[in-house]
Motif scaffolding. Structure first.
Motif, short mmCIF file in Angstrom:
data_model
loop_
_atom_site.label_atom_id
_atom_site.label_comp_id
_atom_site.label_asym_id
_atom_site.label_seq_id
_atom_site.Cartn_x
_atom_site.Cartn_y
_atom_site.Cartn_z
N ASP A 189 0.79 -1.23 0.00
CA ASP A 189 0.00 0.00 0.00
C ASP A 189 0.83 1.29 0.00
O ASP A 189 0.40 2.29 -0.57
CB ASP A 189 -0.93 0.03 1.22
N ILE A 190 1.98 1.26 0.62
CA ILE A 190 2.79 2.48 0.79
C ILE A 190 3.96 2.55 -0.19
O ILE A 190 4.22 3.58 -0.80
CB ILE A 190 3.32 2.59 2.25
N MET A 191 4.67 1.43 -0.36
CA MET A 191 5.88 1.44 -1.19
C MET A 191 5.66 1.90 -2.63
O MET A 191 6.49 2.65 -3.16
CB MET A 191 6.56 0.07 -1.18
N PRO A 192 4.56 1.52 -3.30
CA PRO A 192 4.40 2.01 -4.68
C PRO A 192 4.38 3.54 -4.74
O PRO A 192 4.97 4.14 -5.65
CB PRO A 192 3.06 1.42 -5.12
N LYS A 193 3.75 4.18 -3.77
CA LYS A 193 3.69 5.65 -3.74
C LYS A 193 5.06 6.23 -3.41
O LYS A 193 5.49 7.21 -4.03
CB LYS A 193 2.65 6.11 -2.71
N LEU A 194 5.75 5.64 -2.42
CA LEU A 194 7.09 6.12 -2.06
C LEU A 194 8.05 5.98 -3.23
O LEU A 194 8.83 6.88 -3.51
CB LEU A 194 7.63 5.35 -0.85
N TYR B 25 -0.27 6.79 4.56
CA TYR B 25 0.65 7.53 3.70
C TYR B 25 0.73 9.01 4.08
O TYR B 25 1.78 9.65 3.91
CB TYR B 25 0.27 7.37 2.22
N LYS B 26 -0.33 9.55 4.61
CA LYS B 26 -0.32 10.97 5.02
C LYS B 26 0.73 11.21 6.10
O LYS B 26 1.33 12.29 6.15
CB LYS B 26 -1.70 11.39 5.52
N GLU B 27 0.98 10.21 6.94
CA GLU B 27 2.02 10.33 7.97
C GLU B 27 3.41 10.45 7.34
O GLU B 27 4.27 11.16 7.85
CB GLU B 27 1.96 9.14 8.94
#
Length: 190
Positions: free
Chosen positions: A47-52, A181-183
């Motif tokens: 959930d997070i890594m693709p955006k990062l 992700y907002k964090e």
């Protein structure tokens, strides 16, 4: 000869300045403590890594490292050593390997990280055969540099008082909720 020497001395600072301009360091450092067997770490990967990756890592706005603390069984150690070996010999392929390992994670807590599975993932890396063999040899040695790195990563985890994984730090500050992700955006420099 003296004129050439003087010209070189005058050009040297300019060469250093120009070469220094191309070595821009990322503004952000992301450090994730986790385990390939941790289902919550898999959630961060999914959930997070693709955006990062898209917004920070692939654009050189952030350096990322995964500290595999290997706390969830003996097969965790196999995965951690393999990940460290990939990072050592094929750093550009590490995130591909990390994603592949999390993708293989089953929906249970049974032993699943085997040398067979790890070798298959290493064989899928986009590196020369000799590099693949070095990675395999390195992670299969209990006295390897990769095993030493696990020890060092665990010492760092204790120093930072990490009791659960995933735990993520951005620029030295702990992310309150590694699943939000907002964090991350609050701590990342744009």
């Amino acid at each position: 000869m003296v004129k050439i020497y003087k010209i070189l001395l005058l050009l040297l600072p300019i060469i250093f300045i120009i070469s220094g301009c191309n070595n821009k360091q990322p503004e952000n450092t992301i450090v994730e403590y986790g385990d390939f067997k941790c289902s919550y770490c898999k959630d961060v990967e999914d959930d997070i890594m693709p955006k990062l990756k898209k917004q920070y890592i692939d654009t050189d706005k952030a350096d990322y490292s995964f500290k595999n603390v290997a706390t969830l069984g003996l097969d965790s150690l196999i995965g951690a050593r393999a990940g460290n070996a990939v990072e050592m010999y094929a750093p550009d392929e590490y995130l591909k390997f990390q994603k592949a390992m999390f993708d293989k994670q089953p929906n249970n807590e049974k032993t699943w990280i085997t040398t067979k599975l790890v070798n298959e993932e290493i064989d899928d890396l986009d590196v020369k055969e000799e590099i693949k063999e070095k990675i395999k040899k390195e992670y299969n040695r209990a006295d390897s540099k990769t095993a030493d790195k696990i020890t060092k990563d665990n010492e760092q985890a204790k120093k930072h008082k990490i009791k659960t994984v995933p735990t993520v730090f951005i620029n030295g500050k702990k992310v309150k909720d590694p699943h939000d992700y907002k964090e991350y955006e609050k701590l990342l420099k744009k």
